[in-house]
Design a protein around this motif. Structure first.
Motif, PDB file in Angstrom:
ATOM      1  N   ASP A 132       0.557  -1.065  -0.103  1.00  0.00           N
ATOM      2  CA  ASP A 132      -0.064  -0.042   0.364  1.00  0.00           C
ATOM      3  C   ASP A 132       0.855   1.015   0.077  1.00  0.00           C
ATOM      4  OD1 ASP A 132       0.888  -0.427   2.603  1.00  0.00           O
ATOM      5  OD2 ASP A 132      -0.966  -0.082   3.624  1.00  0.00           O
ATOM      6  N   LYS A 133       0.172   2.364  -0.149  1.00  0.00           N
ATOM      7  CA  LYS A 133       0.352   3.267   0.183  1.00  0.00           C
ATOM      8  C   LYS A 133       2.123   4.044   1.032  1.00  0.00           C
ATOM      9  CE  LYS A 133      -2.543   6.031  -2.578  1.00  0.00           C
ATOM     10  NZ  LYS A 133      -4.167   7.466  -2.032  1.00  0.00           N
ATOM     11  N   ALA A 134       1.877   3.353   1.977  1.00  0.00           N
ATOM     12  CA  ALA A 134       2.641   3.347   3.411  1.00  0.00           C
ATOM     13  C   ALA A 134       4.032   3.163   3.211  1.00  0.00           C
ATOM     14  CB  ALA A 134       2.080   2.782   4.590  1.00  0.00           C
ATOM     15  N   ALA A 154      16.318  -4.965  -8.094  1.00  0.00           N
ATOM     16  CA  ALA A 154      16.704  -6.590  -8.079  1.00  0.00           C
ATOM     17  C   ALA A 154      15.489  -7.270  -9.211  1.00  0.00           C
ATOM     18  CB  ALA A 154      15.815  -7.315  -6.283  1.00  0.00           C
ATOM     19  N   ASP A 155      15.578  -6.391 -10.042  1.00  0.00           N
ATOM     20  CA  ASP A 155      14.587  -6.913 -11.611  1.00  0.00           C
ATOM     21  C   ASP A 155      12.844  -6.420 -10.846  1.00  0.00           C
ATOM     22  OD1 ASP A 155      13.964  -6.328 -14.273  1.00  0.00           O
ATOM     23  OD2 ASP A 155      14.600  -7.832 -14.699  1.00  0.00           O
ATOM     24  N   ILE A 156      12.463  -6.494 -10.018  1.00  0.00           N
ATOM     25  CA  ILE A 156      10.742  -7.021  -9.337  1.00  0.00           C
ATOM     26  C   ILE A 156      10.240  -5.876  -9.290  1.00  0.00           C
ATOM     27  CG2 ILE A 156       9.424  -7.637  -6.950  1.00  0.00           C
ATOM     28  CD1 ILE A 156      12.625  -8.580  -6.713  1.00  0.00           C
ATOM     29  N   ALA A 157       9.120  -5.929 -10.541  1.00  0.00           N
ATOM     30  CA  ALA A 157       7.883  -4.700  -9.995  1.00  0.00           C
ATOM     31  C   ALA A 157       7.262  -4.477  -9.413  1.00  0.00           C
ATOM     32  CB  ALA A 157       6.918  -5.465 -11.537  1.00  0.00           C
ATOM     33  N   THR A 158       7.018  -2.939  -8.980  1.00  0.00           N
ATOM     34  CA  THR A 158       6.396  -2.938  -7.494  1.00  0.00           C
ATOM     35  C   THR A 158       5.693  -2.221  -7.826  1.00  0.00           C
ATOM     36  OG1 THR A 158       7.533  -0.440  -8.324  1.00  0.00           O
ATOM     37  CG2 THR A 158       8.897  -2.027  -6.785  1.00  0.00           C
ATOM     38  N   VAL A 159       4.237  -2.740  -7.313  1.00  0.00           N
ATOM     39  CA  VAL A 159       2.696  -2.546  -7.379  1.00  0.00           C
ATOM     40  C   VAL A 159       2.323  -1.537  -6.535  1.00  0.00           C
ATOM     41  CG1 VAL A 159       0.512  -3.064  -7.557  1.00  0.00           C
ATOM     42  CG2 VAL A 159       2.782  -4.543  -8.965  1.00  0.00           C
ATOM     43  N   ILE A 160       2.978  -0.533  -6.271  1.00  0.00           N
ATOM     44  CA  ILE A 160       2.817   0.218  -5.192  1.00  0.00           C
ATOM     45  C   ILE A 160       1.663   1.549  -5.462  1.00  0.00           C
ATOM     46  CG2 ILE A 160       3.614   1.852  -3.025  1.00  0.00           C
ATOM     47  CD1 ILE A 160       5.832  -0.937  -3.321  1.00  0.00           C
ATOM     48  N   PRO A 161       0.932   1.946  -5.418  1.00  0.00           N
ATOM     49  CA  PRO A 161       0.275   3.138  -5.579  1.00  0.00           C
ATOM     50  C   PRO A 161       1.287   4.513  -4.811  1.00  0.00           C
ATOM     51  CG  PRO A 161      -1.274   2.568  -3.913  1.00  0.00           C
ATOM     52  CD  PRO A 161       0.209   1.487  -4.007  1.00  0.00           C
ATOM     53  N   LYS A 217       5.648  14.504  -6.403  1.00  0.00           N
ATOM     54  CA  LYS A 217       6.173  14.835  -7.244  1.00  0.00           C
ATOM     55  C   LYS A 217       5.743  14.488  -8.532  1.00  0.00           C
ATOM     56  CE  LYS A 217       9.286  18.528  -5.343  1.00  0.00           C
ATOM     57  NZ  LYS A 217      10.513  19.443  -5.432  1.00  0.00           N
ATOM     58  N   GLU A 218       6.564  13.222  -8.879  1.00  0.00           N
ATOM     59  CA  GLU A 218       6.654  13.080 -10.492  1.00  0.00           C
ATOM     60  C   GLU A 218       5.218  11.846  -9.796  1.00  0.00           C
ATOM     61  OE1 GLU A 218      10.085  11.617 -12.101  1.00  0.00           O
ATOM     62  OE2 GLU A 218      10.413  14.031 -11.579  1.00  0.00           O
ATOM     63  N   GLN A 219       4.175  11.512 -10.468  1.00  0.00           N
ATOM     64  CA  GLN A 219       3.139  10.654  -9.791  1.00  0.00           C
ATOM     65  C   GLN A 219       3.749   9.169 -10.847  1.00  0.00           C
ATOM     66  OE1 GLN A 219       0.887  10.112  -7.541  1.00  0.00           O
ATOM     67  NE2 GLN A 219       1.904  12.470  -6.540  1.00  0.00           N
ATOM     68  N   ARG A 220       3.872   8.313 -10.578  1.00  0.00           N
ATOM     69  CA  ARG A 220       4.692   6.970 -11.088  1.00  0.00           C
ATOM     70  C   ARG A 220       2.705   5.641 -11.853  1.00  0.00           C
ATOM     71  NH1 ARG A 220       6.025   5.631  -6.262  1.00  0.00           N
ATOM     72  NH2 ARG A 220       5.319   3.708  -6.049  1.00  0.00           N
ATOM     73  N   ALA A 221       3.344   4.972 -12.536  1.00  0.00           N
ATOM     74  CA  ALA A 221       2.101   3.949 -12.928  1.00  0.00           C
ATOM     75  C   ALA A 221       1.738   3.058 -12.441  1.00  0.00           C
ATOM     76  CB  ALA A 221       1.955   4.262 -14.121  1.00  0.00           C
ATOM     77  N   TYR A 222       0.876   2.086 -11.787  1.00  0.00           N
ATOM     78  CA  TYR A 222       1.439   0.966 -10.787  1.00  0.00           C
ATOM     79  C   TYR A 222       0.018   0.208 -11.960  1.00  0.00           C
ATOM     80  CZ  TYR A 222      -2.192   2.358  -8.385  1.00  0.00           C
ATOM     81  OH  TYR A 222      -3.963   3.041  -7.835  1.00  0.00           O
ATOM     82  N   SER A 223       0.457  -1.321 -11.660  1.00  0.00           N
ATOM     83  CA  SER A 223      -0.968  -1.931 -12.766  1.00  0.00           C
ATOM     84  C   SER A 223      -2.070  -1.816 -11.119  1.00  0.00           C
ATOM     85  CB  SER A 223      -0.188  -3.288 -12.313  1.00  0.00           C
ATOM     86  OG  SER A 223      -1.193  -4.365 -12.917  1.00  0.00           O
ATOM     87  N   HIS A 224      -3.077  -1.517 -12.030  1.00  0.00           N
ATOM     88  CA  HIS A 224      -5.046  -1.481 -10.970  1.00  0.00           C
ATOM     89  C   HIS A 224      -4.662  -2.982 -10.416  1.00  0.00           C
ATOM     90  CE1 HIS A 224      -4.737   2.960 -10.718  1.00  0.00           C
ATOM     91  NE2 HIS A 224      -4.665   2.836 -11.998  1.00  0.00           N
ATOM     92  N   GLU A 225      -4.791  -3.691 -12.144  1.00  0.00           N
ATOM     93  CA  GLU A 225      -5.442  -5.289 -11.370  1.00  0.00           C
ATOM     94  C   GLU A 225      -4.322  -5.748 -10.614  1.00  0.00           C
ATOM     95  OE1 GLU A 225      -4.197  -4.823 -15.307  1.00  0.00           O
ATOM     96  OE2 GLU A 225      -6.016  -3.720 -16.017  1.00  0.00           O
TER      97      GLU A 225
END
Length: 93
Positions: free
Chosen positions: A12-14, A27-34, A40-48
């Motif tokens: 989560d956001k924390a 480590a080449d691990i995708a992060t799914v953290i909103p 300042k720079e909002q990054r994209a993440y997988s909503h699914e």
């Protein structure tokens, strides 16, 4: 967490810190953290994938509603795992 092998890290956001993001990128691990709103720079993440995290958290909440699992009355690990299996079957049905 150096030996962690995973395709994605769901949190989560924390957990939205630069140090954590850099560590998982190395480590080449995708992060799914909103991202937090103050970033300042909002990054994209997988909503699914983030929805999948929500489902997993709901299952853990349903498991801990059963007092036998939350307090862990079963002293043996086999009995504890059996109680989790019974509760999961109850949730599925």
């Amino acid at each position: 967490m150096e030996d962690l092998e995973a395709e994605a890290f769901l949190a989560d956001k924390a957990h939205d810190t630069n140090e954590l993001l850099v560590m998982f990128k190395e480590a080449d691990i995708a992060t799914v953290i909103p991202p937090v709103k103050r970033r300042k720079e909002q990054r994209a993440y997988s909503h699914e994938l983030y929805r999948a995290r929500h489902i997993i958290e709901n299952v853990f909440r349903a498991l801990t509603r059963w007092r036998g699992i939350a307090v862990r009355y079963a002293k043996l690990s086999g009995s504890f795992i059996a109680a989790i299996h019974v509760r999961c079957l109850y949730i599925c049905l």
